[in-house]
Design a protein around this motif. Sequence first.
Motif, short mmCIF file in Angstrom:
data_model
loop_
_atom_site.label_atom_id
_atom_site.label_comp_id
_atom_site.label_asym_id
_atom_site.label_seq_id
_atom_site.Cartn_x
_atom_site.Cartn_y
_atom_site.Cartn_z
N ALA A 1 4.23 6.88 9.92
CA ALA A 1 4.32 7.31 11.58
C ALA A 1 4.25 5.93 11.97
CB ALA A 1 3.69 8.78 11.16
N GLN A 2 3.01 4.80 11.37
CA GLN A 2 2.19 4.08 12.49
C GLN A 2 2.91 2.85 12.70
OE1 GLN A 2 -1.41 3.37 10.92
NE2 GLN A 2 -2.25 6.14 11.83
N ALA B 1 2.60 9.45 4.86
CA ALA B 1 2.99 9.33 5.59
C ALA B 1 2.44 9.08 6.80
CB ALA B 1 3.42 11.34 5.36
N ILE B 2 1.04 9.18 6.67
CA ILE B 2 0.37 8.54 8.19
C ILE B 2 0.49 7.19 8.56
CG2 ILE B 2 -2.33 8.43 8.74
CD1 ILE B 2 -3.06 10.61 7.22
N LEU B 3 0.53 6.43 7.43
CA LEU B 3 0.70 5.73 7.40
C LEU B 3 1.87 4.54 8.07
CD1 LEU B 3 -0.67 4.12 3.67
CD2 LEU B 3 -2.17 4.06 6.53
N ARG C 1 -0.86 12.74 -6.36
CA ARG C 1 0.98 13.23 -5.41
C ARG C 1 0.58 13.84 -4.03
NH1 ARG C 1 4.74 11.76 -4.35
NH2 ARG C 1 6.58 12.41 -4.11
N ALA C 2 0.05 15.14 -3.99
CA ALA C 2 -0.01 15.92 -2.98
C ALA C 2 -0.13 14.58 -1.45
CB ALA C 2 0.29 17.39 -2.76
N ILE C 3 -1.70 14.18 -2.30
CA ILE C 3 -2.69 14.01 -0.98
C ILE C 3 -2.07 12.06 -0.92
CG2 ILE C 3 -5.18 12.53 -1.39
CD1 ILE C 3 -4.82 15.55 -0.49
N VAL D 1 0.29 -1.14 -0.39
CA VAL D 1 0.08 0.23 0.81
C VAL D 1 0.80 0.86 0.38
CG1 VAL D 1 -1.46 1.42 1.15
CG2 VAL D 1 -2.03 -0.88 0.92
N GLU E 1 -1.97 14.35 -10.35
CA GLU E 1 -2.71 15.20 -9.45
C GLU E 1 -3.05 14.82 -7.85
OE1 GLU E 1 -6.72 15.40 -10.11
OE2 GLU E 1 -6.45 14.41 -12.37
N SER F 1 1.17 11.39 -0.58
CA SER F 1 1.88 11.77 -0.13
C SER F 1 1.79 12.01 1.35
CB SER F 1 2.81 13.16 -0.80
OG SER F 1 2.44 13.89 0.06
N ALA F 2 0.58 12.35 1.89
CA ALA F 2 -0.43 12.66 2.77
C ALA F 2 -0.76 11.49 3.58
CB ALA F 2 -1.05 13.48 3.08
N HIS F 3 -0.89 10.27 2.58
CA HIS F 3 -1.57 9.50 2.76
C HIS F 3 -0.41 8.49 3.36
CE1 HIS F 3 -4.42 5.99 2.00
NE2 HIS F 3 -4.43 5.67 3.26
#
Lengths: 105, 182
Positions: free
Chosen positions: A97-98, A93-95, A85-87, A73, A83, A89-91
């Motif tokens: 960090a866990q 990063a969230i995963l 890309r940004a979203i 994932v 388009e 990358s945030a997703h």
Amino acid sequence: MNSEQLLEQIREANLNYLLLAQHLIRQDRDAAVYRLGVDEELADLIDKLTPAQLMRIASSNTLLCRFRFDDRVILDLLVAKGEKRAISSAHAAILMAQQPAEALA
Amino acid sequence: MAKKSVVGEARQIQMAIELINLGARLQVLEAETTLSRERLLRLYKEVKGVSPPKGMLPFSTDWFITWQPNIHSSLFIEIYRYLQAHSKVDGIEATIKAYRLYLEHVTLHEMDPVLTLTRAWTLLRYFDSDMMKTTGCTRCNGQFVVHTHDLHERYICGLCAPPSRAGKTRKAAVLQAAQATT
């Protein structure tokens, strides 16, 4: 590329990685813990390594840094482009960090 | 009352300046430092050159549930939790560090910093008071910010199942049009 060059490149990558890690830890230990994905105890140990020790650790036939996308994932999210890309990358990063931090056993 | 330490006060002022620069509202400064309101007001004017905005802080927990803010607040919360779990940093300093890392991520990927420091701080208060928590998405296993007392069985996050109009802002449309012409 012959194996000697290969080993040389691995050594260099390892040394660069260790030096960067030390630099990050000395600049801001807490942020470094996040960036490197290690826990504080391991960060302390990396910080205390002497140059001679760094050289010895770096001289190896394996790489010291590990891939953090050990999950299909996350890999898919990281390679997203355009388009999304940004979203993505945030997703990712969230995963990430866990994920558990690298720690001493 | 304990005698005020000058060094301690200097440290507090330093932290207050950092918070002001990150965009904290006066209420945050009042809660996180022991400096008097008058001093904080003067400090704020000196740092920003303008008077602090008046009025209440945003107080809606629903804001954190809407699509884009939810992504940003979940990202912030995860960074914050990572720091809490793996480093010794604590309290407002952890908030500042996590917020800086969040900002770094957002600027790197050219997103708008939707979550302000004041909102991030408010979010942590909601977590402390058990008004909000995170729950796992059943598809990607990521943790996302939700209301504590909603039902979260078979929760799917806004990233795995974006609402149909999500991210289709005017700004995005302009950007896309610009890309199409080049």
